[in-house]
Design an enzyme around this catalytic site. Sequence first.
Site, mmCIF file in Angstrom:
data_model
loop_
_atom_site.group_PDB
_atom_site.id
_atom_site.type_symbol
_atom_site.label_atom_id
_atom_site.label_comp_id
_atom_site.label_asym_id
_atom_site.label_seq_id
_atom_site.Cartn_x
_atom_site.Cartn_y
_atom_site.Cartn_z
ATOM 1 N N LYS A 1 0.848 -1.198 0.000
ATOM 2 C CA LYS A 1 0.000 0.000 0.000
ATOM 3 C C LYS A 1 0.888 1.254 0.000
ATOM 4 O O LYS A 1 1.707 1.442 0.897
ATOM 5 C CB LYS A 1 -0.906 -0.007 1.246
ATOM 6 C CG LYS A 1 -1.736 1.268 1.435
ATOM 7 C CD LYS A 1 -2.632 1.171 2.681
ATOM 8 C CE LYS A 1 -3.373 2.486 2.951
ATOM 9 N NZ LYS A 1 -4.183 2.445 4.191
ATOM 10 N N ASP B 1 -2.807 10.009 4.058
ATOM 11 C CA ASP B 1 -4.192 9.599 4.292
ATOM 12 C C ASP B 1 -4.872 10.542 5.283
ATOM 13 O O ASP B 1 -4.723 10.387 6.493
ATOM 14 C CB ASP B 1 -4.220 8.160 4.819
ATOM 15 C CG ASP B 1 -5.645 7.676 5.101
ATOM 16 O OD1 ASP B 1 -6.602 8.329 4.635
ATOM 17 O OD2 ASP B 1 -5.789 6.623 5.768
ATOM 18 N N LYS C 1 -10.216 12.374 9.079
ATOM 19 C CA LYS C 1 -9.658 11.923 10.362
ATOM 20 C C LYS C 1 -9.578 13.093 11.332
ATOM 21 O O LYS C 1 -9.491 14.239 10.912
ATOM 22 C CB LYS C 1 -8.231 11.391 10.134
ATOM 23 C CG LYS C 1 -8.150 10.050 9.434
ATOM 24 C CD LYS C 1 -6.705 9.584 9.338
ATOM 25 C CE LYS C 1 -6.594 8.253 8.609
ATOM 26 N NZ LYS C 1 -7.229 7.127 9.312
ATOM 27 N N ASP D 1 1.422 6.142 5.711
ATOM 28 C CA ASP D 1 0.470 5.197 5.126
ATOM 29 C C ASP D 1 1.004 4.570 3.826
ATOM 30 O O ASP D 1 0.301 3.817 3.164
ATOM 31 C CB ASP D 1 -0.878 5.898 4.890
ATOM 32 C CG ASP D 1 -2.055 4.964 5.096
ATOM 33 O OD1 ASP D 1 -1.856 3.872 5.648
ATOM 34 O OD2 ASP D 1 -3.174 5.331 4.680
ATOM 35 N N ASP E 1 -12.468 6.701 4.533
ATOM 36 C CA ASP E 1 -11.192 6.472 5.210
ATOM 37 C C ASP E 1 -10.747 5.005 5.100
ATOM 38 O O ASP E 1 -9.618 4.677 5.426
ATOM 39 C CB ASP E 1 -11.308 6.907 6.675
ATOM 40 C CG ASP E 1 -9.955 7.115 7.334
ATOM 41 O OD1 ASP E 1 -8.944 7.124 6.602
ATOM 42 O OD2 ASP E 1 -9.927 7.280 8.570
ATOM 43 N N GLU F 1 -9.739 3.465 2.627
ATOM 44 C CA GLU F 1 -9.290 3.631 1.239
ATOM 45 C C GLU F 1 -8.211 2.634 0.840
ATOM 46 O O GLU F 1 -8.037 2.353 -0.333
ATOM 47 C CB GLU F 1 -8.787 5.054 1.012
ATOM 48 C CG GLU F 1 -7.321 5.315 1.388
ATOM 49 C CD GLU F 1 -7.007 5.082 2.854
ATOM 50 O OE1 GLU F 1 -7.931 5.175 3.685
ATOM 51 O OE2 GLU F 1 -5.838 4.790 3.177
ATOM 52 N N ARG G 1 -7.963 -0.581 1.228
ATOM 53 C CA ARG G 1 -8.513 -1.762 0.553
ATOM 54 C C ARG G 1 -9.033 -1.413 -0.835
ATOM 55 O O ARG G 1 -9.040 -2.255 -1.733
ATOM 56 C CB ARG G 1 -9.617 -2.388 1.432
ATOM 57 C CG ARG G 1 -10.747 -1.449 1.765
ATOM 58 C CD ARG G 1 -11.557 -1.904 2.957
ATOM 59 N NE ARG G 1 -10.954 -1.517 4.237
ATOM 60 C CZ ARG G 1 -11.473 -1.772 5.428
ATOM 61 N NH1 ARG G 1 -12.596 -2.448 5.547
ATOM 62 N NH2 ARG G 1 -10.864 -1.380 6.524
#
Length: 495
Positions: A268, A273, A280, A291, A350, A352, A354
Site C-alpha cells: 500500500k 491519508d 480523520k 500510510d 477512510d 481507502e 482496501r
Amino acid sequence: MQFVSTKGQIDKLSTPCLILPVFSKGKQTEVTDTFDQAHGKQISAVLKQGDATGKAGNTLLLQMPAGSKTKRVLLVGIGEQGKTTDVDFNKASSASINALKSLPIKSICSALLTVEVVDKNDDWKVRQLVLKSREALYQYTETLTTSAPDAYVLETCQLLVTSDSSAASIDKAATIASSIANGVDSAKKLANLPGNICTPTYLADTAQALGKEHKSLKVTVLDEAKMEKLGMGSLLSVSRGSREPAKLITMEHKGGPASQKPIVIVGKGLTFDAGGISIKPSAAMDEMKYDMCGGASVFGVMQMCAELNLAINVVGVVPSSENLPDGDANKPGDIVTSMAGLTIEILNTDAEGRLILCDALTYCAKFEPDVVIDIATLTGACVVALGKHATGLLGNNDELANELLGAGIKAGDKAWQLPLWDEYRPQLKSNFADLANIGGPAGGTITAACFLSRFTEDYKWAHLDIAGTAWKSGADKGATGRPVHMLSQFILDRC
Ligand code: BES
Ligand code: MN
Ligand code: ZN
C-alpha cells in the site's frame, strides 16, 4: 559501514577500538580472558570493581595505555555466561554502536560473535549484529539543515572469528545482512519523507531510478489513463480527491528461470491519508504520511533482491495515491466498480487502503504468481489488537502463512495470525453493491482482510497488516523499516 571477518589474534590486534563481551556471571569468554592476560589483567580489575556489570547492553569504554596496538576497549555486557539470549545479543549489538557514536573512530573490531547464544548459530549472530549496528547508525537527514546531526564516521567493523568458524561463511552472512540493512534503510528513508515530497510521482521516479541502478530490475509505471483502461475504478476513485495523480508501480526482479512463477509482493503506497470526506481527527494526523510504509517495504525488498542478485523471480507492485477531501472526492454512499467487476459501496472514505489494494491485487494475476503477499498499514484496529510488536497476518493458505510466521521468528520481525473465517463475511454485506468497504467496529482487521480476500481467490495469498509495526510514535517518531527483514528472510529461504 563495511563488515568483514578477521582471524587476527586477540592479543595482537591493531584497532582503534575493540568490542569485548563480558558476562554478568560465570567465566568470561576465551577472547576476553586472553586479552586480559596480555594486558596486565586490567579487565579483571575493572570487573572486580563493578564498573562493568555484564548486564546485556551495559557498556564501559576503557582507554588502553599509550603505545598499545588496541587503542580502546569497549566492554559490552551480554548477560549470564551460558544463558545469553537472542534479546541479550541484540541489546549488546545496538549498545556497542550507540556507545561510540560521539567518538572520532572510523573502524572497530567486534568480538561479539565469540559469544554462544542460546539456540542461535553464526549466521543468525552475524545477521543481527549487522542489522542492529546499522539501525543504531541510521540517521534521517533529508530535510534537516541547521539541526542536522554530525555525520558518524564509522566505516569498518571487523568481525573477530575464532579458529573453528569459517571466515568465508561469516563474510557471506555479512554481505546478505548488509543488503537487507540497505533495504531497511531505503524503506525508512522513503517512509520518513513528508507527504509533500514523497508523492505517488516521487515513488514512481524512485522506482525508475532503482531500475536504472540494477540490471535485474524491470520497472513499469502505469498512469491514471492506463489504469482507467484496465477498469481500476476502485483505485482511481481514491485518487480523484487529490491533485496528485495516482501511479501503479511495478518492479520485476528476474533472477530465476523464466518458467519459475514469481513471488509477488504488493505494498500500500498511500502517501498521505487524511481520510477523505470521512476526515480523520487532527491529532497525530501527520503520522498518516506513513500510510505508504507497505509500499516502502516493497522498495526495500526489491533493492535487496537486486543487490544480492538472488536466483529467484520476485515482482513488487505498489499502488500509490493520496486520500484527501475535495469536491471530486469519494462520498459516503458512492458506488464504484473494481477491475474485478465487483461493485463496492464506499460507506467510509477512510477505508481507502482496501480500495486501492483490491485493484492492484486483481492486476497481480497477470504475473501468474506462485504466491501473493500484500503489506499495508491497513487498520487502526490492528494496533488495538496486537499493539506495536506483532504484524497482523491473515490469508487463504496456511502453508504460506506458516512460512511467513517462521521467517518472522528467524528474523526477529514477527507476525501473529488472525482468523479469516467465512463467518465474518456477512459484515461486508451492502444493500446497493456487491460488497461494502467497511464491516463495522467488530474485528476491523479481519473484515478488512475479508474484503481483500474477495479479490485474491485465484492464488495463494497472505496479507500483512503493519499498522502497528511500520513506525514509532512519540519522542523517537520514525519508520522502522518493518517488515523488510521478515520478507527478505522469506525470500532467502526460498532461494
Ligand atoms: N491508514 C489507515 C489505518 C491506520 C490508522 C493505520 C491508524 C495506522 C494508524 C486506514 O486507511 C484507515 O483509515 N482505516 C480505518 C478503517 C475504518 C474506517 C474501517 C481505520 O482503521 O480507522
Ligand atoms: Mn484511511
Ligand atoms: Zn490509509
